[in-house]
Design a protein around this motif. Sequence first.
Motif, PDB file in Angstrom:
ATOM      1  N   ASP A 166      42.638 103.556   1.424  1.00  0.00           N
ATOM      2  CA  ASP A 166      43.346 102.348   1.485  1.00  0.00           C
ATOM      3  C   ASP A 166      43.663 101.802   2.757  1.00  0.00           C
ATOM      4  N   GLY A 167      43.433 100.680   3.239  1.00  0.00           N
ATOM      5  CA  GLY A 167      43.488 100.030   4.730  1.00  0.00           C
ATOM      6  C   GLY A 167      42.196 100.255   5.414  1.00  0.00           C
ATOM      7  N   ASP A 168      41.417 101.059   4.966  1.00  0.00           N
ATOM      8  CA  ASP A 168      39.921 101.274   5.686  1.00  0.00           C
ATOM      9  C   ASP A 168      38.908 100.779   5.087  1.00  0.00           C
ATOM     10  N   GLU A 169      38.229  99.616   5.574  1.00  0.00           N
ATOM     11  CA  GLU A 169      37.148  99.145   4.894  1.00  0.00           C
ATOM     12  C   GLU A 169      35.897  99.484   5.619  1.00  0.00           C
ATOM     13  N   ALA A 170      35.875 100.739   6.065  1.00  0.00           N
ATOM     14  CA  ALA A 170      34.838 101.014   6.693  1.00  0.00           C
ATOM     15  C   ALA A 170      33.726 101.351   5.626  1.00  0.00           C
ATOM     16  N   TYR A 171      34.289 101.732   4.404  1.00  0.00           N
ATOM     17  CA  TYR A 171      33.240 101.863   3.074  1.00  0.00           C
ATOM     18  C   TYR A 171      33.436 100.735   2.334  1.00  0.00           C
ATOM     19  N   GLY A 172      33.374  99.565   2.688  1.00  0.00           N
ATOM     20  CA  GLY A 172      33.295  98.398   2.101  1.00  0.00           C
ATOM     21  C   GLY A 172      34.559  97.954   1.418  1.00  0.00           C
ATOM     22  N   ASN A 189      26.380 100.597  -3.390  1.00  0.00           N
ATOM     23  CA  ASN A 189      27.617 100.458  -4.060  1.00  0.00           C
ATOM     24  C   ASN A 189      28.165 101.677  -4.556  1.00  0.00           C
ATOM     25  N   ALA A 190      27.373 102.620  -5.215  1.00  0.00           N
ATOM     26  CA  ALA A 190      28.031 103.775  -5.533  1.00  0.00           C
ATOM     27  C   ALA A 190      28.622 104.766  -4.425  1.00  0.00           C
ATOM     28  N   PHE A 191      27.536 104.941  -3.323  1.00  0.00           N
ATOM     29  CA  PHE A 191      28.248 105.606  -2.218  1.00  0.00           C
ATOM     30  C   PHE A 191      29.630 105.185  -1.619  1.00  0.00           C
ATOM     31  N   MET A 192      29.800 103.937  -1.499  1.00  0.00           N
ATOM     32  CA  MET A 192      30.718 103.194  -0.907  1.00  0.00           C
ATOM     33  C   MET A 192      32.142 103.495  -1.667  1.00  0.00           C
ATOM     34  N   LEU A 193      31.744 103.293  -3.273  1.00  0.00           N
ATOM     35  CA  LEU A 193      33.055 103.421  -4.310  1.00  0.00           C
ATOM     36  C   LEU A 193      33.431 104.767  -4.045  1.00  0.00           C
ATOM     37  N   LEU A 194      32.568 105.848  -4.094  1.00  0.00           N
ATOM     38  CA  LEU A 194      32.733 107.411  -3.880  1.00  0.00           C
ATOM     39  C   LEU A 194      33.381 107.436  -2.449  1.00  0.00           C
ATOM     40  N   MET A 195      33.116 106.893  -1.616  1.00  0.00           N
ATOM     41  CA  MET A 195      33.777 107.420  -0.341  1.00  0.00           C
ATOM     42  C   MET A 195      34.874 106.790  -0.200  1.00  0.00           C
ATOM     43  N   ARG A 196      35.386 105.578  -0.919  1.00  0.00           N
ATOM     44  CA  ARG A 196      36.876 105.034  -1.004  1.00  0.00           C
ATOM     45  C   ARG A 196      37.623 105.845  -1.823  1.00  0.00           C
ATOM     46  N   ASN A 197      37.238 106.750  -2.554  1.00  0.00           N
ATOM     47  CA  ASN A 197      37.904 107.633  -3.376  1.00  0.00           C
ATOM     48  C   ASN A 197      37.346 109.310  -3.354  1.00  0.00           C
ATOM     49  N   ILE A 198      37.197 109.454  -1.996  1.00  0.00           N
ATOM     50  CA  ILE A 198      36.641 110.722  -2.009  1.00  0.00           C
ATOM     51  C   ILE A 198      37.602 112.239  -2.206  1.00  0.00           C
TER      52      ILE A 198
END
Length: 708
Positions: free
Chosen positions: A8-14, A574-583
Amino acid sequence: MGGKKDGDGDEAYGKPVKYDPSFRGPIKNRGCTDIICCLLFFVFILGYIVVGIVAWVYGDPQQVLYPRNSTGAYCGIGMNKDKPYLLYFNIFNCILTTNVVTVSVNGLQCPTPQVCVSSCPKDPWTVQVNQLSLTVGEVFYTANRNFCLPGVPWDMSVRESLNQELCPSFLLPSTPALGRCFPWPNSSLPELPEISNVSISQGISGLLDSLNARDISVKIFEDFAHSWYWILAALGVAVVLSLLFILLLRLVAGPLVLVLILGVLGVLAYGIYHCGKEYQVLRDNGASISQVGFTTNLSAYRSVRETWLAALIVLAVLEGLLLLALIFLRQRILIAIALLKESSKAVGQMMSTMFYPLVTFVLLLICIAYWAMTALYLATSGQPQYVLWAPNVSTPGCEIVTMNASCDPMQEQPVNSCPGLKCVFQSYLSTGLVQRSIFNLQIYGVLGLFWTLNWVLALGQCVLAGAFASFYWAFHKPRDIPTFPLSAAFIRTIRYHTGSLAFGSLILTIVQIVRVILEYIDHKLRAQNPVTRCIMCCFKCCLWCLEKFIKFLNRNAYIMIAIYGKNFCVSAKNAFMLLMRNIIRVVILDKVTDLLLLFGKLLVVGGVGVLSFFFFTGRIQGLGKNFENPQLNYYWLPIMTSIVGAYVIASGFFSVFGMCVDTLFLCFLEDLERNDGSLDRPYYMSKSLLKILGKKNQAPPKDKKRKK
């Protein structure tokens, strides 16, 4: 929106997924994706079919399936239909002139005349001195010894037939194996000139050992014939255990995960205790690492105190990290357990998904069989070539004959003074467009094998993802679950996303082909210096990691394709970004799922293995006459077959469950981002997940009117 995220707060992954009021699960109004790659895939498949047709037209696999006599004619077909076995006049020439490996590679072709026979010799026999002046008809034909080459006249003398190698000088009791008559080592041997009994026995034993003695193959066949129904029963037990384990996870997932984690903690604790005890023993009297130095004898490090100290530190760090994870990440572990329970419910609602691996297995079998037959036909393409051959070119009269000159075995050879001159099969011609392109066609076939196999696996993943996604995005379960979700997902995937699956599988295929090439190069450079081997090892390690990452990315991309119907690149992003936001959630769920499925496989395979062992070894008494264990030559054979089959079955069932977990997890993450639990944007997740997250829907599900 949807609670705090791991990033949260980091939009590096969309940015988080925005709310879409029209979204109600897998998109039905979608279009074809990756059309260019789809066309490329279809063109490639057409080319693959053309390669198969060319191989079928020019190939001749009969040379592998049927033995050839000296003239190149096949035994068991055509004019030799009633003569399926090949007899070697002097089989010991095969052994004494070359090694067994070379003989086997050359199709067991030996420098001795060979003839097709209806049956192998049963009794030992040798031409006697007083028979040399008799005719072939008197010695061979009247005694039912039909082992001479075709066309040998009745009135030819035995001495002349032996000089020209038209008839055998001895026979040994033989048994057919691989379509050829092989003598047995324990047979009584006649007196043979220039060959001792010791060399014969050793030669026969070595040849039969390398070709796998017929006695062993017969015993194995008998064991399978006597135990096949019990093996099927063991595989049925594996199916039942796999289904029960998956379906009961909704009840025991929490306690089971807790027990497994405590078991891992216990194993690490015992490892720490054992390493500490060994270190105390070696601290004063043991050797140090400086004394032992570097050695390839790994057992020498067991007496080094630093070895146990390093192991103690590593195990203590792992124990500490696991305890910290249990303390600070307990909520995410509870989320993982809740998703496992939800996955068990999804599988229970769509039992047909558990048997979809059978479809994948059949398609994989078709791909492998087509490639194998194409490769076999290509390897045997070309016209047979026949040349002149004589047993001894230095014999007077043979100097005027051009040996290895082309000839026609169907035409009668001119009379000459060279004893034993024959027209024999040599090889297949390598001239011609097809023959010159065999290597390129084989490479094309290998590429086709990898691409089609990966495409079939991708099809299975995308179809299952579409079915399970329809379960998650059904607001009222099971009422809102579509009818026949698996069939609908299959048709949708084939119709719209063949190109996307081909794109993802092509990327994976390229990496796998490069890995195969590196393995081949590494095999050729085994004798090179250590630096070269180290560099090759690093390259192979990097490619292995790259392949694992691509498989992970493709798997999640196929889930997004099944839900939204977008092309491969957008879905993968989209899948990679979603997973990285919830690594962190990704890591926790992945490890908990791996641990649970590993335990499930051990439970199924171990249970079937133990049950098979006790049954086939006769240790289960009192089952009645109808349930007695069969009498077997090798009791381990059905046991190992049952264990391997149980592992394959468990892997198939658990692969479906793993795909269900991954699909529901991505849907869960999107649910958190696109919804907030309000009246207009309720969560689709289960009540247990809402409770763990401390969230709730403002409107009860019964008051939520699902938009059509």
